[in-house]
Design a protein around this motif. Structure first.
Motif, PDB file in Angstrom:
ATOM      1  N   ALA A 293       0.816  -1.218   0.000  1.00 14.17           N
ATOM      2  CA  ALA A 293       0.000   0.000   0.000  1.00 14.17           C
ATOM      3  C   ALA A 293       0.848   1.266   0.000  1.00 14.17           C
ATOM      4  O   ALA A 293       0.407   2.313  -0.487  1.00 14.17           O
ATOM      5  N   ILE A 294       2.073   1.183   0.535  1.00 13.58           N
ATOM      6  CA  ILE A 294       2.940   2.371   0.556  1.00 13.58           C
ATOM      7  C   ILE A 294       4.037   2.287  -0.506  1.00 13.58           C
ATOM      8  O   ILE A 294       5.012   3.038  -0.468  1.00 13.58           O
ATOM      9  N   GLY A 295       3.883   1.348  -1.440  1.00 10.15           N
ATOM     10  CA  GLY A 295       4.777   1.295  -2.589  1.00 10.15           C
ATOM     11  C   GLY A 295       6.067   0.533  -2.413  1.00 10.15           C
ATOM     12  O   GLY A 295       6.971   0.627  -3.256  1.00 10.15           O
ATOM     13  N   ILE A 296       6.193  -0.229  -1.334  1.00 13.11           N
ATOM     14  CA  ILE A 296       7.392  -1.041  -1.140  1.00 13.11           C
ATOM     15  C   ILE A 296       7.268  -2.322  -1.953  1.00 13.11           C
ATOM     16  O   ILE A 296       6.264  -3.029  -1.868  1.00 13.11           O
ATOM     17  N   LYS A 297       8.283  -2.610  -2.761  1.00 15.90           N
ATOM     18  CA  LYS A 297       8.274  -3.822  -3.573  1.00 15.90           C
ATOM     19  C   LYS A 297       8.611  -5.033  -2.704  1.00 15.90           C
ATOM     20  O   LYS A 297       9.429  -4.939  -1.786  1.00 15.90           O
ATOM     21  N   ILE A 298       7.996  -6.164  -3.031  1.00 18.00           N
ATOM     22  CA  ILE A 298       8.117  -7.347  -2.185  1.00 18.00           C
ATOM     23  C   ILE A 298       8.616  -8.542  -2.992  1.00 18.00           C
ATOM     24  O   ILE A 298       8.103  -8.836  -4.076  1.00 18.00           O
ATOM     25  N   ALA A 299       9.611  -9.225  -2.438  1.00 22.19           N
ATOM     26  CA  ALA A 299      10.136 -10.439  -3.063  1.00 22.19           C
ATOM     27  C   ALA A 299      10.254 -11.544  -2.024  1.00 22.19           C
ATOM     28  O   ALA A 299      10.371 -11.284  -0.826  1.00 22.19           O
ATOM     29  N   ILE A 300      10.218 -12.768  -2.505  1.00 21.54           N
ATOM     30  CA  ILE A 300      10.536 -13.927  -1.677  1.00 21.54           C
ATOM     31  C   ILE A 300      11.988 -14.292  -1.950  1.00 21.54           C
ATOM     32  O   ILE A 300      12.430 -14.297  -3.102  1.00 21.54           O
ATOM     33  N   GLY A 301      12.732 -14.600  -0.886  1.00 21.28           N
ATOM     34  CA  GLY A 301      14.100 -15.092  -1.020  1.00 21.28           C
ATOM     35  C   GLY A 301      14.219 -16.371  -0.215  1.00 21.28           C
ATOM     36  O   GLY A 301      14.570 -16.338   0.963  1.00 21.28           O
ATOM     37  N   SER A 302      13.886 -17.488  -0.840  1.00 18.75           N
ATOM     38  CA  SER A 302      13.830 -18.767  -0.132  1.00 18.75           C
ATOM     39  C   SER A 302      14.771 -19.783  -0.763  1.00 18.75           C
ATOM     40  O   SER A 302      14.836 -19.903  -1.986  1.00 18.75           O
TER      41      SER A 302
END
Length: 238
Positions: free
Chosen positions: A123-132
């Motif tokens: 909602a605040i524009g932070i990009k999200i990734a999984i690092g697994s």
């Protein structure tokens, strides 16, 4: 959402380990942070160990936290000799045991606070990734029904050098086109914390402080974390 299924980084030049604010990217380990399949991993390894007549306990399983499959198997085998073909077969057998067990996962298996936190970050524009480190990460993500909340997935097939090397998280940062120094990593394993720090990123530990001493800050789980609390805690570190 960007993703890869082949090795793209084999040697990584580690950047200066000096993260700064504001945060523009968030990278999440999967197991132990967003969901908890550790018991399923334990049961799969336990079944394999029983097959091979090797002693394997819950305490032994704790030492495998954040460790890739091959390295985990070698730790379980200890001094037992095995050919390369036997190692490959045992890894495949364990993986099949695990895949069968995760077939019952649903979005209800997301840990408390996980979905809300992901939604608030987006909602605040932070990009999200999984690092697994898991090569089954995409299957688990689909079962948890969070694909639409992610911008990228870096998994056990993405890079050659796994945690505690920084490669996986650096690759995730590259996928979301965010400088590593403005990424925060959420990890429940010491190896993952070391990986984040080596990559010049913020490291937030999720779990007991005794296991995550090197993290910049530690929270018990995502349920007690908000975007505001994240920013305030990292600001205090600086």
């Amino acid at each position: 959402m960007e993703h890869t299924t082949k090795t793209t980084l084999s040697q990584t030049k580690v950047p200066s380990p000096t993260p700064f604010l504001p945060i523009k990217g968030a990278i999440f380990d999967l197991d132990g942070v967003l969901t908890d399949t550790s018991e399923l991993h334990y049961l799969a390894w336990k079944k394999l160990a029983n097959d091979e007549k090797i002693s394997f306990t819950q305490k032994d399983n704790e030492s495998l936290r954040g460790i890739p499959r091959r390295e985990s198997l070698l730790l379980i085998l200890k001094d037992k000799k095995a050919s390369e073909s036997e190692i490959e077969e045992m890894m495949e057998r364990k993986n099949n045991y695990y895949i069968n067990s995760i077939s019952t996962l649903t979005k209800k298996d997301l840990l408390p606070g996980a979905r809300d936190f992901l939604v608030n970050l987006r909602a605040i524009g932070i990009k999200i990734a999984i690092g697994s480190a898991s090569k089954n990460a995409r299957t688990v993500i689909e079962k948890l029904d969070i694909t639409d909340l992610l911008d990228a997935i870096a998994d056990g097939s993405s890079v050659k050098n796994q945690k505690p090397a920084p490669d996986l998280f650096l690759y995730a940062a590259k996928l979301i086109e965010t400088p590593p120094s403005q990424c925060v990593v959420f990890e429940d394993a010491a190896a993952g914390i070391e990986s984040a720090i080596a990559g010049g990123m913020w490291a937030i530990g999720i779990g007991p402080k005794s296991r995550l001493e090197r993290a910049h800050v530690v929270f018990q789980d995502l349920a007690e974390l908000s975007v505001k609390k994240m920013n305030e805690s990292l600001t205090r570190v600086t």
